[in-house]
Motif scaffolding. Structure first.
Motif, PDB file in Angstrom:
ATOM      1  N   VAL A  82       2.245  79.922  24.545  1.00  0.00           N
ATOM      2  CA  VAL A  82       1.765  81.126  24.395  1.00  0.00           C
ATOM      3  C   VAL A  82       2.650  82.103  23.559  1.00  0.00           C
ATOM      4  N   ILE A  83       2.097  82.510  22.379  1.00  0.00           N
ATOM      5  CA  ILE A  83       2.739  83.137  21.267  1.00  0.00           C
ATOM      6  C   ILE A  83       2.193  84.592  21.225  1.00  0.00           C
ATOM      7  N   MET A  84       3.121  85.429  21.365  1.00  0.00           N
ATOM      8  CA  MET A  84       3.014  86.904  21.233  1.00  0.00           C
ATOM      9  C   MET A  84       3.402  87.230  19.982  1.00  0.00           C
ATOM     10  N   VAL A  85       2.267  87.936  18.847  1.00  0.00           N
ATOM     11  CA  VAL A  85       2.796  88.228  17.566  1.00  0.00           C
ATOM     12  C   VAL A  85       2.912  89.756  17.652  1.00  0.00           C
ATOM     13  N   VAL A  86       4.191  90.033  17.083  1.00  0.00           N
ATOM     14  CA  VAL A  86       4.453  91.433  17.231  1.00  0.00           C
ATOM     15  C   VAL A  86       5.135  91.909  15.638  1.00  0.00           C
ATOM     16  N   GLU A  87       5.036  93.101  15.445  1.00  0.00           N
ATOM     17  CA  GLU A  87       5.576  93.433  14.043  1.00  0.00           C
ATOM     18  C   GLU A  87       6.843  93.316  13.922  1.00  0.00           C
ATOM     19  N   THR A  88       7.681  93.993  14.840  1.00  0.00           N
ATOM     20  CA  THR A  88       9.167  94.034  14.589  1.00  0.00           C
ATOM     21  C   THR A  88       9.783  93.747  15.980  1.00  0.00           C
ATOM     22  N   ILE A  89      11.006  93.516  15.634  1.00  0.00           N
ATOM     23  CA  ILE A  89      12.167  93.178  16.931  1.00  0.00           C
ATOM     24  C   ILE A  89      12.098  94.161  17.867  1.00  0.00           C
ATOM     25  N   LYS A  90      11.898  95.649  17.493  1.00  0.00           N
ATOM     26  CA  LYS A  90      11.788  96.648  18.505  1.00  0.00           C
ATOM     27  C   LYS A  90      10.575  96.540  19.339  1.00  0.00           C
ATOM     28  N   ASP A  91       9.498  96.100  18.739  1.00  0.00           N
ATOM     29  CA  ASP A  91       8.258  95.957  19.640  1.00  0.00           C
ATOM     30  C   ASP A  91       8.470  94.848  20.535  1.00  0.00           C
ATOM     31  N   LEU A  92       9.082  93.723  20.357  1.00  0.00           N
ATOM     32  CA  LEU A  92       9.479  92.522  21.043  1.00  0.00           C
ATOM     33  C   LEU A  92      10.347  93.119  22.336  1.00  0.00           C
ATOM     34  N   PHE A  93      11.229  93.937  22.155  1.00  0.00           N
ATOM     35  CA  PHE A  93      11.932  94.363  23.217  1.00  0.00           C
ATOM     36  C   PHE A  93      11.137  95.510  24.205  1.00  0.00           C
ATOM     37  N   VAL A  94      10.104  95.983  23.577  1.00  0.00           N
ATOM     38  CA  VAL A  94       9.309  96.873  24.281  1.00  0.00           C
ATOM     39  C   VAL A  94       8.495  95.997  25.355  1.00  0.00           C
ATOM     40  N   ILE A  95       8.081  94.977  24.727  1.00  0.00           N
ATOM     41  CA  ILE A  95       7.082  94.099  25.808  1.00  0.00           C
ATOM     42  C   ILE A  95       8.130  93.463  26.665  1.00  0.00           C
ATOM     43  N   GLU A  96       9.362  93.108  26.170  1.00  0.00           N
ATOM     44  CA  GLU A  96      10.485  92.426  27.256  1.00  0.00           C
ATOM     45  C   GLU A  96      10.609  93.027  28.195  1.00  0.00           C
ATOM     46  N   ARG A  97      10.904  94.365  27.928  1.00  0.00           N
ATOM     47  CA  ARG A  97      11.416  95.375  29.103  1.00  0.00           C
ATOM     48  C   ARG A  97      10.356  95.643  30.206  1.00  0.00           C
ATOM     49  N   LEU A  98       9.165  95.259  29.697  1.00  0.00           N
ATOM     50  CA  LEU A  98       7.984  95.201  31.017  1.00  0.00           C
ATOM     51  C   LEU A  98       8.312  94.229  32.026  1.00  0.00           C
ATOM     52  N   GLY A  99       8.805  93.010  31.520  1.00  0.00           N
ATOM     53  CA  GLY A  99       9.002  92.023  32.257  1.00  0.00           C
ATOM     54  C   GLY A  99       7.916  91.015  32.791  1.00  0.00           C
ATOM     55  N   GLU A 100       6.758  91.176  32.107  1.00  0.00           N
ATOM     56  CA  GLU A 100       5.774  90.530  32.553  1.00  0.00           C
ATOM     57  C   GLU A 100       5.344  89.296  31.847  1.00  0.00           C
ATOM     58  N   PHE A 101       5.442  89.486  30.557  1.00  0.00           N
ATOM     59  CA  PHE A 101       5.300  88.431  29.624  1.00  0.00           C
ATOM     60  C   PHE A 101       6.087  86.992  29.806  1.00  0.00           C
ATOM     61  N   ARG A 102       5.359  85.904  29.960  1.00  0.00           N
ATOM     62  CA  ARG A 102       6.284  84.823  30.272  1.00  0.00           C
ATOM     63  C   ARG A 102       6.238  83.652  29.107  1.00  0.00           C
ATOM     64  N   GLY A 103       5.436  84.180  27.961  1.00  0.00           N
ATOM     65  CA  GLY A 103       5.296  83.177  26.998  1.00  0.00           C
ATOM     66  C   GLY A 103       6.553  83.620  25.802  1.00  0.00           C
ATOM     67  N   VAL A 104       6.326  83.105  24.680  1.00  0.00           N
ATOM     68  CA  VAL A 104       7.347  83.435  23.514  1.00  0.00           C
ATOM     69  C   VAL A 104       6.498  84.385  22.537  1.00  0.00           C
ATOM     70  N   TYR A 105       7.725  84.845  21.487  1.00  0.00           N
ATOM     71  CA  TYR A 105       7.162  85.431  20.540  1.00  0.00           C
ATOM     72  C   TYR A 105       7.210  84.990  19.095  1.00  0.00           C
ATOM     73  N   HIS A 106       6.509  85.847  18.268  1.00  0.00           N
ATOM     74  CA  HIS A 106       6.706  85.728  16.854  1.00  0.00           C
ATOM     75  C   HIS A 106       6.859  87.019  16.257  1.00  0.00           C
TER      76      HIS A 106
END
Ligand SMILES: [Zn+2]
Length: 198
Positions: A82-106
């Motif tokens: 499961v890949i979550m596509v985000v625009e920026t590394i900052k966006d990745l951190f925003v999602i990651e801080r929620l602690g809900e998403f257990r997939g990976v990023y792009h």
């Protein structure tokens, strides 16, 4: 009367940072002089040098790392299908801080923007397509911003992925025209839970 040259130079250095004007730069430099120990400043100088020497982008997802792969790509408990596509590394951190998403990023490195002259080749889109093809991906979650550029990018990627895997979009609850960075946690959580086929 002029400051010693080192202070003048440092003020100029700080002024290169976003949202820092002369007065703020002056205050920061004077603070460092009066409130920091030599050890603190040495450590800070070391870290500044290391920022470019040892931090690089993860070759898989584009997140920042000091290792070969980033912590997320190395984490065996995460669903690599499961890949979550985000625009920026900052966006990745925003999602990651929620602690809900257990997939990976792009991380795309931005969004397609006609007004800013950012095209498809400026973004990590071909890497994403290759990743989807090579790794038997189950779901791609398009989490680009809810503005014109984010929407254009999401549609473009969706068209390229075609039907090779499930494509969802987080949009529900995100105000139109908004950047993810400015959304509050509750809104983002709902946006994540309420993702739908795209
Ligand atoms: Zn990674």
């Amino acid at each position: 009367m002029k400051y010693p040259q080192v202070i003048v130079d440092l003020i100029e250095d700080f002024k290169k940072l976003p949202s820092i004007g002369t007065k703020t730069a002056e205050r920061l430099v004077m603070f460092l002089y009066s409130q920091s120990s030599v050890e603190d400043l040495n450590l800070m100088a070391d870290n500044l040098v290391k920022l470019k020497q040892s931090v690089h982008k993860c070759p898989v997802c584009g997140n920042l790392t000091e290792g070969e792969l980033c912590d997320i790509c190395q984490d065996d408990s995460r669903d690599k299908q499961v890949i979550m596509v985000v625009e920026t590394i900052k966006d990745l951190f925003v999602i990651e801080r929620l602690g809900e998403f257990r997939g990976v990023y792009h991380v795309l490195g931005g969004a397609i923007s006609f007004s800013n002259g950012i095209g498809v080749d400026d973004l990590a889109i071909s890497d994403l397509l290759k990743r989807i093809k090579d790794n038997n991906i189950k779901e791609v979650i398009l989490a680009t911003n809810a503005n014109v550029d984010g929407e254009t990018t999401a549609r473009y990627i969706k068209a390229l992925i075609d039907d090779s895997c499930l494509v969802t979009r987080i949009a529900h609850g995100l105000p139109v025209g908004s950047d993810m960075q400015y959304a509050d946690e509750m809104t983002l959580l709902k946006a994540l839970e309420g993702r739908r086929d795209y």
